[in-house]
Design a protein around this motif. Structure first.
Motif, PDB file in Angstrom:
ATOM      1  N   GLU A  52       0.714  -1.113   0.014  1.00 47.62           N
ATOM      2  CA  GLU A  52      -0.074  -0.063  -0.138  1.00 47.62           C
ATOM      3  C   GLU A  52       0.974   1.436  -0.062  1.00 47.62           C
ATOM      4  N   PHE A  53       2.003   1.245   0.722  1.00 47.45           N
ATOM      5  CA  PHE A  53       2.961   2.424   0.859  1.00 47.45           C
ATOM      6  C   PHE A  53       3.460   2.500  -0.352  1.00 47.45           C
ATOM      7  N   LYS A  54       3.912   1.539  -0.865  1.00 44.80           N
ATOM      8  CA  LYS A  54       4.843   1.427  -2.496  1.00 44.80           C
ATOM      9  C   LYS A  54       3.838   1.977  -3.382  1.00 44.80           C
ATOM     10  N   ASP A  55       2.819   1.436  -3.400  1.00 42.42           N
ATOM     11  CA  ASP A  55       1.797   1.949  -4.564  1.00 42.42           C
ATOM     12  C   ASP A  55       1.363   3.521  -4.522  1.00 42.42           C
ATOM     13  N   GLY A  60       5.800   8.020  -8.828  1.00 43.72           N
ATOM     14  CA  GLY A  60       6.038   8.999  -9.545  1.00 43.72           C
ATOM     15  C   GLY A  60       5.430  10.343  -9.253  1.00 43.72           C
ATOM     16  N   GLU A  61       4.762  10.769  -8.354  1.00 40.34           N
ATOM     17  CA  GLU A  61       4.154  11.804  -8.014  1.00 40.34           C
ATOM     18  C   GLU A  61       4.169  12.227  -6.712  1.00 40.34           C
ATOM     19  N   ALA A  62       4.116  13.807  -6.366  1.00 42.00           N
ATOM     20  CA  ALA A  62       4.218  14.316  -5.102  1.00 42.00           C
ATOM     21  C   ALA A  62       2.560  14.316  -4.671  1.00 42.00           C
ATOM     22  N   GLU A  63       2.702  14.370  -3.213  1.00 42.14           N
ATOM     23  CA  GLU A  63       1.194  14.603  -2.583  1.00 42.14           C
ATOM     24  C   GLU A  63       1.358  16.313  -2.152  1.00 42.14           C
ATOM     25  N   ASN A 199       4.218   6.137   9.834  1.00 39.31           N
ATOM     26  CA  ASN A 199       3.470   5.330  10.817  1.00 39.31           C
ATOM     27  C   ASN A 199       3.018   5.975  12.148  1.00 39.31           C
ATOM     28  N   PRO A 200       2.146   6.651  12.267  1.00 36.30           N
ATOM     29  CA  PRO A 200       1.665   7.543  13.247  1.00 36.30           C
ATOM     30  C   PRO A 200       1.743   6.724  14.603  1.00 36.30           C
ATOM     31  N   ASN A 256      -6.435   6.523   9.046  1.00 36.28           N
ATOM     32  CA  ASN A 256      -6.319   5.549   7.814  1.00 36.28           C
ATOM     33  C   ASN A 256      -5.162   6.027   6.877  1.00 36.28           C
ATOM     34  N   PHE A 257      -4.526   4.902   6.422  1.00 34.62           N
ATOM     35  CA  PHE A 257      -3.516   5.429   5.298  1.00 34.62           C
ATOM     36  C   PHE A 257      -4.112   5.973   4.322  1.00 34.62           C
ATOM     37  N   PRO A 258      -3.543   6.934   3.507  1.00 38.18           N
ATOM     38  CA  PRO A 258      -2.221   7.654   3.960  1.00 38.18           C
ATOM     39  C   PRO A 258      -1.775   8.505   5.153  1.00 38.18           C
TER      40      PRO A 258
END
Length: 307
Positions: A52-55, A60-63, A199-200, A256-258
């Motif tokens: 999930e983290f890798k996807d 190839g994008e920033a948040e 990881n909070p 919840n992730f992310p």
């Protein structure tokens, strides 16, 4: 002779048993020490990256998240905008800059560029802090930098994580013009914003020693050093209080992730008043923004509600 030999054997057996007992005591001691210090350091074992983290972070994008900013400055509240830009990068461990080429020695980091823009009367403030935090979540940020520009001048500070924290700071103020010094490693407030995204549950809690954000120390002209702090973690909120600084920072996030950051509040003394800076999320997009540098791409600023 037999008696001496027997005595020697018994003595050696006693020493062996004593050594085993001592070894067992020493074996538990590091664990006890770790248990005491865990809250004041990042964890020591690398966290495996989930699919999930890798996807999400290696697409190839920033948040990019924009926020409505209510900033306390000079005893008054100012309106402005804040932006948090998170992106993964390969980092050169020795030079401590972004790597241009892939190499086995590179360290994968989650980088945060945090910006603020607001006006104080006739003149504007522009603030940017950068944090480079290993995605393995098992050591302190490798580098933190901060710059503040306004019409009186500009201030720059940088921390490099080497044998100790190496810090340089430059300012137009007389008392803090050019400084170079080292600090023992401890928690950095700047790194907690990236640790939270990984990881909070790994965030440090309890009574701690924390180096406050470079933005705060420079704006308030406080020495860059560790201060006593207390941190609390709830399901969707992380709070740090600095009793000696009369300051409290509260970060709201999605459990919840992310684990996107929904907003934050920072209460501190501004002149004779106690005021609270607030940031409320407006919009989040994912984009390879470094490619969006044409006039036609300015529409993305409208999407982020930054104009």
């Amino acid at each position: 002779m037999k008696s001496i030999l027997k005595t020697s054997v018994l003595y050696l057996s006693f020493i062996a048993v004593l050594s085993m007992f001592t070894a067992c005591k020493n074996e538990t001691h590091p664990e006890q020490k770790l248990a005491v210090n865990t809250s004041n350091t990042v964890q020591k074992t690398a966290e495996p990256l989930s699919q999930e983290f890798k996807d999400y972070w290696y697409a190839g994008e920033a948040e990019i998240s924009s926020y409505k900013l209510e900033q306390a400055r000079y005893s008054e509240m100012r309106e402005g905008t804040a932006v948090l830009i998170y992106v993964t990068e390969d980092f050169l461990p020795e030079v401590q800059v972004k790597a241009d080429h892939q190499n086995a020695k590179n360290i994968p980091v989650l980088k945060l560029n945090a910006t603020k823009n607001f006006n104080t009367g006739i003149y504007p403030y522009s603030i940017m802090q950068s944090t480079f935090y290993p995605v393995t979540n098992n050591q302190h940020a490798l580098k933190v930098s901060s710059s503040i520009q306004e019409w009186c001048g500009h201030v720059y500070a940088q921390l490099n994580n080497r044998e100790k924290f190496e810090i340089m700071s430059h300012s137009y103020f007389e008392g803090e013009a050019d400084e170079h010094f080292k600090l023992e490693k401890t928690i950095l407030e700047n790194e907690l914003w990236t640790q939270l995204r990984i990881n909070p549950k790994s965030l440090p809690i309890g009574d701690l020693k924390i180096i406050p954000s470079f933005e705060f120390t420079r704006l308030k002209h406080k020495p860059i050093k560790a201060y006593n702090a207390k941190a609390d973690l709830n399901k969707d909120n992380y709070t740090i209080s600095y009793p000696g600084l009369n300051r409290k920072l509260s970060i709201n996030f999605n459990p919840n992730f992310p684990h996107e950051i929904l907003g934050w509040e920072e209460t501190f003394t501004s002149g004779p008043k106690i005021l609270t800076t607030k940031a409320t999320k407006l919009k989040t997009i994912k984009s390879p923004y470094w490619q969006k540098n044409h006039n036609k791409d300015a529409i993305l600023r409208e999407t982020l509600q930054l104009n």
